[in-house]
Design an enzyme around this catalytic site. Structure first.
Site, PDB file in Angstrom:
ATOM      1  N   GLU A 106     -15.917 -83.523  34.003  1.00  0.00           N
ATOM      2  CA  GLU A 106     -15.328 -82.339  31.882  1.00  0.00           C
ATOM      3  C   GLU A 106     -16.988 -81.161  32.287  1.00  0.00           C
ATOM      4  OE1 GLU A 106     -14.109 -81.889  30.733  1.00  0.00           O
ATOM      5  OE2 GLU A 106     -12.469 -83.950  28.973  1.00  0.00           O
ATOM      6  N   ASP A 107     -15.775 -80.397  31.335  1.00  0.00           N
ATOM      7  CA  ASP A 107     -16.989 -79.786  31.159  1.00  0.00           C
ATOM      8  C   ASP A 107     -18.146 -79.496  29.844  1.00  0.00           C
ATOM      9  OD1 ASP A 107     -14.971 -79.537  29.493  1.00  0.00           O
ATOM     10  OD2 ASP A 107     -13.910 -77.527  29.194  1.00  0.00           O
ATOM     11  N   ASP A 110     -17.311 -83.970  23.657  1.00  0.00           N
ATOM     12  CA  ASP A 110     -17.816 -83.608  22.128  1.00  0.00           C
ATOM     13  C   ASP A 110     -17.753 -84.917  21.644  1.00  0.00           C
ATOM     14  OD1 ASP A 110     -17.952 -81.512  19.894  1.00  0.00           O
ATOM     15  OD2 ASP A 110     -15.664 -81.874  19.575  1.00  0.00           O
ATOM     16  N   PHE A 159     -20.105 -74.729  18.155  1.00  0.00           N
ATOM     17  CA  PHE A 159     -18.730 -74.666  19.214  1.00  0.00           C
ATOM     18  C   PHE A 159     -19.494 -73.062  20.071  1.00  0.00           C
ATOM     19  CE2 PHE A 159     -14.800 -72.309  20.465  1.00  0.00           C
ATOM     20  CZ  PHE A 159     -14.299 -73.216  20.452  1.00  0.00           C
ATOM     21  N   ARG A 172     -12.892 -67.939  28.618  1.00  0.00           N
ATOM     22  CA  ARG A 172     -12.776 -68.604  29.859  1.00  0.00           C
ATOM     23  C   ARG A 172     -14.024 -67.758  31.183  1.00  0.00           C
ATOM     24  NH1 ARG A 172     -10.383 -73.627  28.921  1.00  0.00           N
ATOM     25  NH2 ARG A 172      -8.490 -73.660  27.967  1.00  0.00           N
TER      26      ARG A 172
HETATM   27  P1  IMP Z   1     -13.938 -84.937  23.162  1.00  0.00           P
HETATM   28  O1  IMP Z   1     -12.311 -85.795  23.452  1.00  0.00           O
HETATM   29  O2  IMP Z   1     -14.003 -84.252  21.379  1.00  0.00           O
HETATM   30  O3  IMP Z   1     -14.546 -85.086  23.694  1.00  0.00           O
HETATM   31  O4  IMP Z   1     -13.443 -82.475  23.427  1.00  0.00           O
HETATM   32  C1  IMP Z   1     -13.734 -82.678  24.964  1.00  0.00           C
HETATM   33  C2  IMP Z   1     -12.840 -81.682  24.809  1.00  0.00           C
HETATM   34  O5  IMP Z   1     -12.739 -80.449  23.338  1.00  0.00           O
HETATM   35  C3  IMP Z   1     -13.108 -81.013  25.874  1.00  0.00           C
HETATM   36  O6  IMP Z   1     -13.076 -80.767  27.576  1.00  0.00           O
HETATM   37  C4  IMP Z   1     -13.405 -78.785  25.668  1.00  0.00           C
HETATM   38  O7  IMP Z   1     -12.009 -78.979  26.205  1.00  0.00           O
HETATM   39  C5  IMP Z   1     -12.610 -79.083  24.280  1.00  0.00           C
HETATM   40  N1  IMP Z   1     -14.207 -78.675  23.377  1.00  0.00           N
HETATM   41  C6  IMP Z   1     -14.912 -79.567  22.871  1.00  0.00           C
HETATM   42  N2  IMP Z   1     -16.209 -79.460  21.942  1.00  0.00           N
HETATM   43  C7  IMP Z   1     -16.405 -77.583  22.699  1.00  0.00           C
HETATM   44  C8  IMP Z   1     -16.438 -76.240  22.629  1.00  0.00           C
HETATM   45  O8  IMP Z   1     -17.747 -76.442  21.595  1.00  0.00           O
HETATM   46  N3  IMP Z   1     -15.630 -75.172  22.788  1.00  0.00           N
HETATM   47  C9  IMP Z   1     -14.819 -75.072  23.788  1.00  0.00           C
HETATM   48  N4  IMP Z   1     -14.041 -76.681  24.218  1.00  0.00           N
HETATM   49  C10 IMP Z   1     -14.870 -77.205  23.320  1.00  0.00           C
HETATM   50 MG    MG Z   2     -11.555 -79.327  28.456  1.00  0.00          MG
END
Ligand code: IMP
Ligand code: MG
Length: 182
Positions: A106-107, A110, A159, A172
């Site tokens: 995963e990148d 969050d 963010f 990206r």
């Molecule tokens: P989660 O399900 O809330 O953990 O979110 C995960 C996904 O939200 C990541 O794989 C990202 O694609 C996107 N995401 C979360 N935070 C950021 C950010 O700060 N910038 C860009 N994309 C984000």
């Molecule tokens: Mg993602």
């Protein structure tokens, strides 16, 4: 070419430099070294979650010196019934993972919602083991606690864009990571 030391604008937002190309590569080399040790005799399958993880996957792979394979998958969320709520579907995983040591790439994690749904979905396919490798983690945003074996760097709850991460689809392509200016 914009200088990497300058602020940038994407759509209506301004961003400042946060992690340089070099800093990202140092983090990735550290994670790769751990994976090389931990999976030396396991031929792991890396599941790269598109779209955000493509740059991480490419750079991590250049630093892996063990037998390994990769598949790129996508997650789609569609509206289920009232009782099921939104349903997450995994697209692009055609292979049998039941004899594999799987590492999700995963990148960023969050809230953790994505992985909290993906992990049980993959678990049902009975991998030999299942771990997560994320380049970045926002600990203050995490609402779904889970085991994250490899975390490249913990970052504040702001963010960010670049290095695969997008703002409304853009950014990206940036080789470094930028943080929103408010
Ligand atoms: P989660 O399900 O809330 O953990 O979110 C995960 C996904 O939200 C990541 O794989 C990202 O694609 C996107 N995401 C979360 N935070 C950021 C950010 O700060 N910038 C860009 N994309 C984000
Ligand atoms: Mg993602």
């Amino acid at each position: 070419m914009p200088s990497m030391n300058n602020n940038i604008s994407i759509l209506d937002k301004d961003f400042k430099p946060y992690l340089s190309k070099e800093e990202i590569q140092v983090i990735i080399r550290q994670v790769a070294a751990r994976i090389n040790r931990d999976y030396a005799d396991k031929t792991p399958l890396f599941l790269s979650i598109l779209n955000g993880s493509f740059m991480l996957t490419a750079d991590l792979f250049k630093n892996l010196d063990i037998p390994c394979t990769v598949s790129f998958v996508k997650l789609a969320s569609y509206r289920g019934t009232r009782s099921t709520g939104n349903v997450l579907t995994l697209i692009g995983l055609d292979e049998d993972i039941s004899e594999r040591h799987v590492v999700i790439l995963e990148d960023i994690v969050d809230t953790g919602k994505t992985l909290s749904e993906l992990i049980p979905t993959l678990g049902k396919r009975n991998p030999l083991s299942l771990e997560v490798c994320t380049l970045l983690l926002k600990p203050e945003a995490l609402k779904h606690p889970m085991k994250l074996k490899y975390v490249g760097k913990k970052i504040p709850n702001d963010f960010i864009v670049g290095y695969g991460l997008d703002y409304d689809g853009q950014g990206r392509n940036l080789p470094a990571i930028y943080q929103i200016v408010d």
